[in-house]
Design a protein around this motif. Structure first.
Motif, PDB file in Angstrom:
ATOM      1  N   GLU A  52       0.769  -1.260  -0.162  1.00 12.33           N
ATOM      2  CA  GLU A  52       0.085   0.165   0.007  1.00 12.33           C
ATOM      3  C   GLU A  52       0.817   1.125  -0.044  1.00 12.33           C
ATOM      4  N   HIS A  53       2.014   1.119   0.622  1.00 12.76           N
ATOM      5  CA  HIS A  53       2.801   2.582   0.859  1.00 12.76           C
ATOM      6  C   HIS A  53       3.297   2.885  -0.859  1.00 12.76           C
ATOM      7  N   LEU A  54       3.269   1.930  -1.593  1.00 14.17           N
ATOM      8  CA  LEU A  54       3.695   2.220  -3.068  1.00 14.17           C
ATOM      9  C   LEU A  54       2.318   2.372  -3.988  1.00 14.17           C
ATOM     10  N   GLY A  55       1.173   2.457  -3.318  1.00 11.37           N
ATOM     11  CA  GLY A  55      -0.014   2.761  -4.206  1.00 11.37           C
ATOM     12  C   GLY A  55      -0.555   1.335  -4.766  1.00 11.37           C
ATOM     13  N   LEU A  56       0.053   0.362  -4.435  1.00  8.74           N
ATOM     14  CA  LEU A  56      -0.150  -0.821  -5.051  1.00  8.74           C
ATOM     15  C   LEU A  56      -1.613  -1.715  -4.221  1.00  8.74           C
ATOM     16  N   ASP A  62      -7.860  -7.500 -10.427  1.00  6.53           N
ATOM     17  CA  ASP A  62      -6.934  -6.710 -11.236  1.00  6.53           C
ATOM     18  C   ASP A  62      -6.227  -6.085 -10.336  1.00  6.53           C
ATOM     19  N   SER A  63      -4.831  -5.704 -10.565  1.00  5.13           N
ATOM     20  CA  SER A  63      -3.934  -4.956  -9.937  1.00  5.13           C
ATOM     21  C   SER A  63      -4.254  -3.293 -10.275  1.00  5.13           C
ATOM     22  N   SER A  64      -3.801  -2.569  -9.025  1.00  7.34           N
ATOM     23  CA  SER A  64      -4.313  -1.102  -9.359  1.00  7.34           C
ATOM     24  C   SER A  64      -2.899  -0.512  -8.630  1.00  7.34           C
ATOM     25  N   PHE A  65      -2.185   0.383  -9.473  1.00  9.12           N
ATOM     26  CA  PHE A  65      -0.906   0.999  -9.099  1.00  9.12           C
ATOM     27  C   PHE A  65      -0.866   2.313  -9.673  1.00  9.12           C
ATOM     28  N   TYR A 135      14.331  11.094  -4.882  1.00 10.40           N
ATOM     29  CA  TYR A 135      14.084   9.975  -5.913  1.00 10.40           C
ATOM     30  C   TYR A 135      12.748   9.408  -5.574  1.00 10.40           C
ATOM     31  N   SER A 136      12.030   9.326  -6.642  1.00  5.30           N
ATOM     32  CA  SER A 136      10.833   8.529  -6.784  1.00  5.30           C
ATOM     33  C   SER A 136      10.836   6.858  -7.421  1.00  5.30           C
ATOM     34  N   ILE A 137      10.174   6.002  -7.026  1.00  4.19           N
ATOM     35  CA  ILE A 137       9.911   4.920  -7.619  1.00  4.19           C
ATOM     36  C   ILE A 137       9.072   4.857  -8.918  1.00  4.19           C
ATOM     37  N   GLU A 138       9.414   4.341  -9.907  1.00  2.00           N
ATOM     38  CA  GLU A 138       8.558   4.569 -11.165  1.00  2.00           C
ATOM     39  C   GLU A 138       8.085   2.706 -11.236  1.00  2.00           C
TER      40      GLU A 138
END
Length: 328
Positions: A52-56, A62-65, A135-138
């Motif tokens: 959840e901390h990565l918006g997943l 289905d997955s949402s992110f 830095y962001s995580i893509e």
């Protein structure tokens, strides 16, 4: 009790893994290095909120992110440093004189008479400052697998192995991935050294002192969500720059548009990262030299050469005092 959220994986690594070192030897010299990893994420883990901390998350079947996420501070120490920077006390360097702000005091002990700012000069150890890396995580979904999904997690930065301190920077980035995904690695960016330099140097847009309104409007337009709180911060900072009669206003361009600042008389350069708004920096160095630094180098060094002013009580007076001392 830990200040960080619980994770099901090893949170940090102390050295660069052998697998990464082996991959580094395979990557052609001159290519940029991208911190990246691929991980199989079970649907049950998404359902349990492990990412959840990565918006997943799991929405139905289905997955949402999100496409890009700035890691939260509760992921670990490197995620906290990524957002807020850090400092190291240098007891091996000579002590320096610093004026310490002790708050406002009533005149003759009576607030009805007004107040004054109380300062005290002290000898303190220098601190080595490291600004936020930001830095962001893509995140990219590669494909669906039997029991979940195969995701690619990459930091939005490119490292140059020929730059001094590369190993330290690489370990930092690997830990940032490890804290948030439980995995870490690298790939070639197929980027030349020249391209790397062009994308890591902060590119500044210059505004003459007479273009205050245009500068303010441009700074606000760079805020994608038009957040009222951020707009108020920008107005407050820019108006403070204006009171000090700047030679020019400066605004980060491209991917660095979160930086606003001003070149003040007598070589003083002041700016801050408006995404965080937690501190203002006053650099006692020539603008021409400062303008050629990379994002990582911009807020790095000891506080003998610049002043970091957190936005706590009395920050305006501290800022003005720092500028006055340089002018004197």
């Amino acid at each position: 009790m830990s200040q960080y959220r619980k994770v099901s994986w090893k949170r940090n690594i102390r050295r660069i893994p052998d697998t990464v070192l082996s991959k580094l030897r395979e990557i052609e010299q001159g290519s940029g290095i991208v911190p990246v990893c691929t991980k199989r994420v079970a649907a049950s883990d998404l359902q349990m909120g492990m990412y959840e901390h990565l918006g997943l998350s799991l929405q139905g079947d289905d997955s949402s992110f999100l496409g890009s996420v700035l890691p939260p501070t509760d992921s670990g120490v490197f995620s906290t440093r990524n957002r807020h920077g850090w400092e190291i006390r240098r007891t091996d360097l000579p002590m320096i004189s610093k004026d310490i702000y002790l708050g406002e005091r009533p005149i003759y002990g009576d607030w009805s008479n007004g107040s004054f700012s109380l300062w005290q000069q002290r000898q303190v150890y220098q601190t080595e400052e490291y600004g936020p890396t930001d830095y962001s995580i893509e995140i990219e979904l590669l494909r669906r697998v039997d029991d979940g999904y195969l995701f690619k997690f990459a930091l939005d930065c490119t490292l140059d192995r020929d730059v001094n301190g590369f190993d330290v920077e690489l370990l930092f980035c690997l830990n940032l991935l490890q804290e948030n995904t439980g995995s870490c690695g690298i790939e070639s960016s197929a980027m030349s050294r020249e391209d790397y330099i062009a994308t890591t140097l902060v590119d500044w847009e210059i505004f003459p002192p007479g273009s205050f309104d245009r500068f303010l409007a441009k700074a606000k337009s760079n805020i994608l969500d038009n957040d009222p709180k951020t707009n108020r911060i920008i107005e407050e900072r820019v108006n403070e720059f204006r009171r000090l009669s700047p030679d020019r206003y400066i605004l980060g361009k491209g991917g660095f548009n979160r930086y606003i600042g001003a070149v003040l008389p007598n070589g003083v350069v002041s700016f801050e990262n408006i995404r965080y708004g937690n501190a203002l920096y006053v650099l006692y160095e020539d603008w021409e030299e400062v303008s050629q630094r990379s994002r990582r180098e911009l807020l790095q060094g000891t506080n003998a050469n610049y002043e970091r002013i957190p936005h706590a009580e009395g920050w305006v007076e501290r800022f003005r005092k720092a500028v006055r001392e340089k002018r004197a």
